[in-house]
Write an enzyme that holds these catalytic residues in place. Structure first.
Site, mmCIF file in Angstrom:
data_model
loop_
_atom_site.group_PDB
_atom_site.id
_atom_site.type_symbol
_atom_site.label_atom_id
_atom_site.label_comp_id
_atom_site.label_asym_id
_atom_site.label_seq_id
_atom_site.Cartn_x
_atom_site.Cartn_y
_atom_site.Cartn_z
ATOM 1 N N ARG A 154 1.004 -44.329 44.923
ATOM 2 C CA ARG A 154 1.916 -45.449 44.670
ATOM 3 C C ARG A 154 3.143 -45.432 45.585
ATOM 4 O O ARG A 154 4.238 -45.824 45.190
ATOM 5 C CB ARG A 154 2.390 -45.481 43.206
ATOM 6 N N SER A 162 4.278 -52.187 35.085
ATOM 7 C CA SER A 162 4.649 -50.788 34.806
ATOM 8 C C SER A 162 6.014 -50.492 35.404
ATOM 9 O O SER A 162 6.212 -50.695 36.601
ATOM 10 C CB SER A 162 3.643 -49.837 35.431
ATOM 11 N N GLU A 166 11.238 -52.185 42.626
ATOM 12 C CA GLU A 166 12.409 -51.945 43.483
ATOM 13 C C GLU A 166 13.610 -52.735 43.012
ATOM 14 O O GLU A 166 13.507 -53.943 42.752
ATOM 15 C CB GLU A 166 12.087 -52.374 44.900
HETATM 16 P P1 NAP Z 1 -4.573 -46.058 31.786
HETATM 17 O O1 NAP Z 1 -5.937 -46.595 31.993
HETATM 18 O O2 NAP Z 1 -4.003 -45.992 30.412
HETATM 19 O O3 NAP Z 1 -4.447 -44.646 32.473
HETATM 20 C C1 NAP Z 1 -3.192 -43.973 32.423
HETATM 21 C C2 NAP Z 1 -3.167 -42.930 33.513
HETATM 22 O O4 NAP Z 1 -4.305 -42.127 33.429
HETATM 23 C C3 NAP Z 1 -3.133 -43.502 34.901
HETATM 24 O O5 NAP Z 1 -2.168 -42.765 35.594
HETATM 25 C C4 NAP Z 1 -4.474 -43.163 35.489
HETATM 26 O O6 NAP Z 1 -4.419 -42.768 36.842
HETATM 27 C C5 NAP Z 1 -4.872 -41.948 34.708
HETATM 28 N N1 NAP Z 1 -6.332 -41.874 34.619
HETATM 29 C C6 NAP Z 1 -7.131 -42.481 33.718
HETATM 30 N N2 NAP Z 1 -8.403 -42.157 33.963
HETATM 31 C C7 NAP Z 1 -8.427 -41.352 35.042
HETATM 32 C C8 NAP Z 1 -9.433 -40.705 35.789
HETATM 33 N N3 NAP Z 1 -10.720 -40.833 35.433
HETATM 34 N N4 NAP Z 1 -9.076 -39.965 36.847
HETATM 35 C C9 NAP Z 1 -7.795 -39.842 37.196
HETATM 36 N N5 NAP Z 1 -6.784 -40.419 36.536
HETATM 37 C C10 NAP Z 1 -7.080 -41.171 35.479
HETATM 38 O O7 NAP Z 1 -3.560 -46.826 32.732
HETATM 39 P P2 NAP Z 1 -2.731 -48.145 32.546
HETATM 40 O O8 NAP Z 1 -1.308 -47.789 32.539
HETATM 41 O O9 NAP Z 1 -3.292 -49.034 31.491
HETATM 42 O O10 NAP Z 1 -3.059 -48.817 33.948
HETATM 43 C C11 NAP Z 1 -4.382 -49.198 34.283
HETATM 44 C C12 NAP Z 1 -4.589 -48.943 35.742
HETATM 45 O O11 NAP Z 1 -3.710 -49.766 36.491
HETATM 46 C C13 NAP Z 1 -4.305 -47.492 36.141
HETATM 47 O O12 NAP Z 1 -5.236 -47.113 37.099
HETATM 48 C C14 NAP Z 1 -2.902 -47.603 36.706
HETATM 49 O O13 NAP Z 1 -2.620 -46.600 37.647
HETATM 50 C C15 NAP Z 1 -2.961 -48.961 37.351
HETATM 51 N N6 NAP Z 1 -1.643 -49.523 37.582
HETATM 52 C C16 NAP Z 1 -1.192 -49.568 38.873
HETATM 53 C C17 NAP Z 1 0.044 -50.068 39.166
HETATM 54 C C18 NAP Z 1 0.502 -50.104 40.579
HETATM 55 O O14 NAP Z 1 -0.257 -49.909 41.493
HETATM 56 N N7 NAP Z 1 1.757 -50.332 40.804
HETATM 57 C C19 NAP Z 1 0.852 -50.546 38.143
HETATM 58 C C20 NAP Z 1 0.353 -50.518 36.850
HETATM 59 C C21 NAP Z 1 -0.886 -49.983 36.578
HETATM 60 P P3 NAP Z 1 -4.216 -43.728 38.092
HETATM 61 O O15 NAP Z 1 -2.797 -44.179 38.056
HETATM 62 O O16 NAP Z 1 -4.481 -42.848 39.263
HETATM 63 O O17 NAP Z 1 -5.170 -44.842 38.001
#
Ligand code: NAP
Length: 342
Positions: A165, A239, A339
């Site tokens: 990120r 987020s 930001e």
């Molecule tokens: P979530 O599905 O509740 O997951 C929470 C966290 O667990 C995230 O950090 C996700 O990693 C990690 N996770 C879940 N399964 C995983 C796996 N198999 N291997 C590694 N890490 C795992 O997340 P949420 O908050 O509802 O968000 C859904 C997705 O949207 C997530 O992938 C989150 O990162 C993404 N998101 C991205 C942004 C952005 O790019 N700015 C903003 C909001 C949400 P990861 O973060 O690596 O996916």
């Protein structure tokens, strides 16, 4: 290019807070980008480019410069062969429309990035990612205007300083580049297991066994729509905190105290911990703060929503309450994702 004065910045952020911009313009071409930069130099004010406003919020003091809204459009699909497609996308394109279009064309690589709000040009800045995909994995290069050298440049993905990120565009080179377009490399590779838990649970619950690109996109759209507030209806920046990545001793220490803490170790032995879990544990799930008019979203506490905040100061005060409580309970410093501008 038309420049207007005294624009309400709260209309240029989905958090709907902030002061006033001294000058405002929109650009639809590279020539207009150059024109806007020259205008700012002539008027001795700083230029600042934004996209859809979904991952930014503004200071109450406003901005004594020229806000440039990126409206550069374009979707150019060049097939090297049937399997390898190179898409060049205008930075002002709505990101989800780009995903929808590539999925319809049978192109794979960004389907899990469905329904992420904002413009295409914003995606490399924080290396947008979701459900195991991230923009860094498919990006070939970024075309941008370099404010230091006052010329257009092409930056290869390998030179973007991508991390979890993050990128050089929000760290070492913040405020240096105005992104014009992106080139992505997409293929015809079909989605395959293993999927992130949220996705595989969805497929199981909906008896989906054929993992097409459209099935992944539909699942992500459905999951996100059910969990996250629509920024058109509820003021928020998605987020608000990045998921912290801690070293092995910290994860081990926390797991002794909180054996049920979700965590994902990476290849380097560090562990990613969901910020949402930390916020829930400090008692801030579905928390409505009378002092600041801010709240956390009921189904995703990582999302801070502006219910009736009067100012960015209210938002920052609410953020501080969460950051301080997480620091005190877990010894982890939460880092803000959107930001604060300028
Ligand atoms: P979530 O599905 O509740 O997951 C929470 C966290 O667990 C995230 O950090 C996700 O990693 C990690 N996770 C879940 N399964 C995983 C796996 N198999 N291997 C590694 N890490 C795992 O997340 P949420 O908050 O509802 O968000 C859904 C997705 O949207 C997530 O992938 C989150 O990162 C993404 N998101 C991205 C942004 C952005 O790019 N700015 C903003 C909001 C949400 P990861 O973060 O690596 O996916």
């Amino acid at each position: 290019m038309t420049v207007t004065e005294h624009t309400d910045l709260s209309k240029l952020s989905t958090m709907r807070l902030g002061g006033e911009a001294r000058y405002y313009t929109e650009v639809t071409s590279r020539a207009e980008i150059e024109e806007a930069v020259n205008w700012a130099i002539e008027h001795q004010v700083p230029p600042l480019m934004i996209g859809g406003g979904s991952n930014i919020f503004w200071r109450d003091e406003g901005f004594e410069g020229l806000v440039i809204v990126n409206k550069l459009m374009g979707y150019d699909d060049r097939a090297e062969d049937d399997n390898n497609h190179f898409l060049t996308i205008g930075a002002g394109e709505n990101w989800d429309s780009v995903v929808a279009r590539s999925v319809s064309a049978g192109l794979s690589g960004i389907e899990a990035l469905s329904l992420i709000p904002g413009t295409a040009g914003a995606t490399p800045i924080q290396n947008v990612g979701a459900y195991g995909q991230e923009i860094a994995n498919v990006l070939v290069s970024v075309d941008a205007y370099d404010l230091h050298e006052r010329t257009f440049v092409t930056i290869a993905a390998s030179d973007c300083g991508f991390g979890y990120r993050t990128s050089r565009f929000k760290t070492t080179d913040r405020d240096r580049y105005l992104i014009c377009n992106l080139t992505l490399h997409l293929t015809r590779k079909a989605p395959a297991e293993p999927f992130y838990r949220a996705l595989s649970d969805y497929f199981t619950a909906h008896s989906i066994t054929e993992y097409t690109l459209q099935a992944v996109r539909d699942a992500v759209v459905d999951i996100r729509s059910s969990k996250l507030p629509d920024p058109a209806k509820v003021a928020n920046n998605g987020s608000f905190f990045a998921n912290p990545v801690v070293d092995e001793p910290t994860a081990a220490r926390l797991l002794v105290e909180y054996p049920k803490m979700p965590h994902w170790p990476d290849a380097a032995g560090r562990s990613k911990i969901p910020a949402a879990w930390l916020i829930e544990e400090i008692g801030f799930k579905d928390y409505h703060d009378p002092e600041t008019g801010m709240a956390t979203w009921a189904t995703q506490p990582l999302v801070l929503v502006n219910e009736k905040a009067r100012s960015t100061a209210d938002l920052l005060a609410f953020k501080a309450k969460i950051v301080d409580a997480v620091q005190e309970k877990f010894g982890i410093a939460l880092v803000q994702e959107p930001e604060l501008l300028p």
